[in-house]
Design an enzyme around this catalytic site. Structure first.
Site, PDB file in Angstrom:
ATOM      1  CE  LYS A   1      -2.010  -0.998   3.865  1.00  0.00           C
ATOM      2  NZ  LYS A   1      -1.308  -2.312   3.796  1.00  0.00           N
ATOM      3  CB  THR A   2       3.562   2.371   2.255  1.00  0.00           C
ATOM      4  OG1 THR A   2       2.753   2.254   3.432  1.00  0.00           O
ATOM      5  CG2 THR A   2       4.564   3.537   2.333  1.00  0.00           C
TER       6      THR A   2
ATOM      7  CD  GLU B   1      -0.238   3.193   3.160  1.00  0.00           C
ATOM      8  OE1 GLU B   1       0.062   2.051   3.608  1.00  0.00           O
ATOM      9  OE2 GLU B   1       0.696   4.222   3.173  1.00  0.00           O
TER      10      GLU B   1
END
Length: 344
Positions: A2-3, A46
């Site tokens: 995700k990051t 995010e």
């Protein structure tokens, strides 16, 4: 991912001159932190499913890289996680999803799909992939048409997959592939995502946030891509949360088969009470059934002491976990850099 994925998309838009506002879960060198304020209409954020608040978001574009049970402190079953993602997906005007994840492929209906496997029939895929010690290259395809070659500084299959998500978003927003490729080629990644922290006495120190079995496998695969013949990959791991360690004990145990040496410490609680159900030593015992080269040290000072005595020139020391294990790295580098020390 995700990051990395959200940071990469934000960086790509920034390099394309779109001046986005960016909010991500890790620090990024390009904007010296985990956020930047832009002046355009673009916001890259995010989000995750950890506490269920994901369902409160209704973005123009949502990206789902994969779905798995990662937070057993909040969810009892994978089905509960899927329900959260399905609700989130319904709120997205456009959903971009990786169909390399079985759950995304079978339980969601991405508007735009991507896959590393050309046979999946995804909207975006790759061929001619070359995973190297210094990065990755691949030919990118869009709905059966070759777009061009993508060059990444980041290592491993998981980061190539993340870059395909960025390509899909960029193309949806009307960017030329050349603009997308140029931005991705110079993206250096987020801190604590296979971050090079330094070298000392011939030992390379890498810091990575991996704290779930699938993340550990992906990170070790990347480490083995970078390691040279004869170089040991030493995985130093601090488990994160008692609930996660207990739920995935066997999965964690099987995740370290490609490490030459595993150094394990006790569990970072992240605020959870210790109910006496599982410990770092229990995980070390489980790992030893799959990789006998495992050592348990109950606290961080003992981990540092062991590493000072046992790391040797040529090692790639990979620090894994979402807790405070990485705080030992600076002192280790300083101590091992002292002229009087010799690591053979």
């Amino acid at each position: 991912g995700k990051t990395t994925t959200s940071s990469m998309i934000g960086y790509m838009l920034l390099q394309a001159g779109l001046d986005p506002t960016i909010l991500v879960g890790g620090e990024v060198k390009a904007w010296e932190g985990n956020a930047r304020m832009g002046k355009s209409r673009y916001l890259v954020a995010e989000a995750d499913e950890s506490d269920g608040s994901l369902v409160k978001h209704a973005p123009e574009i949502g990206i789902i890289t994969n779905i798995e049970l990662d937070h057993p402190d909040h969810y009892e079953t994978l089905e509960e996680v899927v329900d959260t993602f399905q609700t989130f997906a319904q709120g997205c005007k456009t959903l971009v999803g990786s169909i390399d994840c079985d759950t995304v492929r079978h339980r969601l209906k991405p508007t735009i799909s991507y896959s590393l496997d050309p046979d999946q029939g995804a909207d975006y895929t790759v061929s001619n992939v070359n995973y190297r010690a210094d990065g990755t290259t691949a030919l990118v395809w869009e709905k059966g048409q070759a777009l061009g070659v993508l060059n990444l500084q980041l290592l491993g299959r998981h980061n190539l997959s993340n870059s395909l998500a960025a390509v899909a978003v960029g193309r949806f927003l009307g960017l030329e592939f050349g603009q997308i490729a140029e931005g991705i080629a110079t993206f250096e990644g987020a801190r604590r995502r296979f971050e090079l922290r330094g070298e000392a006495a011939g030992v390379t120190f890498i810091d990575d946030y991996a704290h779930h079995p699938s993340e550990i496998r992906a990170t070790l695969a990347a480490a083995n891509l970078q390691s040279r013949p004869g170089q040991r990959v030493v995985a130093i791991f601090q488990p994160h949360r008692y609930s996660r360690t207990l739920t995935f004990l066997e999965e964690f145990a099987e995740s370290f088969t490609h490490a030459d040496l595993v150094v394990l410490t006790d569990i970072y609680s992240a605020g959870e009470p210790d109910l006496g159900q599982v410990s770092g030593e229990d995980l070390a015992t489980a790992i030893s059934k799959h990789n006998p080269q495992v050592v348990y040290q109950p606290n961080l000072p003992l981990v540092s002491e062991f590493l000072l005595e046992n790391l040797r020139s040529g090692d790639l020391a990979l620090f894994l976990g979402a807790g405070n294990l990485n705080q030992t790295i600076p002192e280790l580098i300083t101590t091992m850099s002292e002229p009087a020390k010799s690591y053979i």
